[in-house]
Design a protein around this motif. Sequence first.
Motif, PDB file in Angstrom:
ATOM      1  N   HIS A  10       0.863  -1.191   0.000  1.00 60.53           N
ATOM      2  CA  HIS A  10       0.000   0.000   0.000  1.00 60.53           C
ATOM      3  C   HIS A  10       0.890   1.228   0.000  1.00 60.53           C
ATOM      4  N   ARG A  57      -1.522   0.472  -9.322  1.00 65.80           N
ATOM      5  CA  ARG A  57      -0.173   0.804  -8.868  1.00 65.80           C
ATOM      6  C   ARG A  57       0.679   0.999 -10.115  1.00 65.80           C
ATOM      7  N   PHE A 373       0.042   5.172  -6.265  1.00 64.64           N
ATOM      8  CA  PHE A 373      -0.973   4.250  -5.773  1.00 64.64           C
ATOM      9  C   PHE A 373      -2.311   4.966  -5.861  1.00 64.64           C
TER      10      PHE A 373
END
Length: 570
Positions: A10, A57, A373
């Motif tokens: 993340h 991503r 992200f």
Amino acid sequence: MTRYLQKYFHSPFDNFSPAEGRKESTCSDSLAFTLSLTIEGESHQVPGANIKQCELRAFSYGFDCVLGFYLPNDQRKDDLFTAFTSESLITVELGITGVINMPKPPPKIFKVTGLVKDKSLSELAYRQITGNPVLYRYYQIEFADPAQVLWQQHYPCELYVKDSMSSVINAQVVSPIALTIDFAAADQVQPLICLALGNAEKNSPGETGVSNHASFYDFLMDYCDKINAFFVYDYAKQNYCLKGDSPDLETGTAFLPHEISDFKIYWPAQKRSTTNLLNGIAEGSKQSAIENKNAVAGIKQDIVLRQAIESQFSERNTRETNKVSILGEQLDVHFSQWPMQTFWPNCELSFNSTVDGKKYFYTDKSYRSYAFFISAKAKDNTPEQDLDLPFTQYELQYQVLAHNSTIEQPILPLYQKPFYPLYIEGVIVSEQGNDDEKTFDVVSNTETGQFEYKVHIPLWDKTIQIMLEPDFINSHFYFPFFRGVKLLLSLELHRAHIQKVLSWGEGVQLPLATQGNHILFGKKMGDETSLSHVYEDSKPVFAIKRSKDKDTELMRMEEGTIIFQTCEEE
């Protein structure tokens, strides 16, 4: 120094940052998606608002994405269903852009084109309706850039002779991968290049259980790391480039304060050791210290090599020197909305202090974005909400990582390091004498000055050169391998070694009953000298016999007798 990004994350700062003082930055924004899935040449369009989930991503070397969307099956037929449920390869084209308060002219759409890795399907049946018809289907796909999808399943074991790495890499390029190579080091012709990928275990005697799961994608990342190259995915052209320096920075206007919700500045761990290259050869041994101004005195990393060729040691010294660099500060930025300018990896990230009169550390500097992200989840994820409309509202997380654009920093993913050597069989080649003669042929390499064999490898029908070395034989002996000797070879990326001999020479092996030992000198049967020690009637017999056609000379020693004989044998 190469910066690696974890394959699944993340944020790379999750284990770095203290939890206090930093909250998860989520905002509401209207986004317009464009989505096209091409299967067996047929294109299927999905309206933007039907997309309820997007986790993207994007890195400077490529991207991956998870996408979820609804398609109705009541008022109109779901044309995607049949093709989607086949095993055919799916090409995905995804575009994302903001909707509210976009400038004129609007920024370029953030586009990615990739291949589906895996997929799933859920059918929504309504029990209150007669027959429980399927009114909606929820599709979910995981896709990535073509090089990751295809090359991560590509495990070639190939041998290239007198070829360049750029040629070897280009030989692996298949549609839809598009790659250009702009790096002189990759164009250098090598005596051999061995791709040894996908072997489950080492295939040498007595050594098993060592897994080698490196794919060609892993190999390419490892190669870029070794030569300090940049592997870059161009989001504007949807292609790749391998080059020796940073790609051109796509400059843009400075971001405004209201576009940013959160900042973090951090400094990666710096190398504090001095690298020493040690050449451990007996003649011409050498030590080379690579300067690192940030090193702590007395802390070192010794790398021991065995390079008889000075140029190869110098090349390694240059590569290690180029790896010593200052990374500088890195930015972790959370946006409060979709950017109002063209923005993707390798675009400039900058902030102007004159906008709000505040001078922060990062203002009036230029940064290169290298990782994104993006998480967009529909605020209302029911199938009916804004069905078939071009856009809807999402809960958006938009995080960007960037480094100082004045410092070159290759960015690579984590990868599986390729495992060498590869063991293969070969046969000695000789251009001396006739084809039926056991002659040896060792020639001097004009570039290195080393004497080398020629060895043919039947598997690939290629002939390579291997350095002539004494191996385990005492230095009193000189027994070069002759034509036709079968060998076990160990292949590295750029060189090969003789591991052991796999065959007896013709006429050397003796019958079991003699319990004998035998050395056979010479070119062929009838033109040789035999030295043997055997047992006859449980008594030792030692003999030396020279033969040239019918002419023979014999010295034989046995119990109570010594024989010296010269004659012509019939």
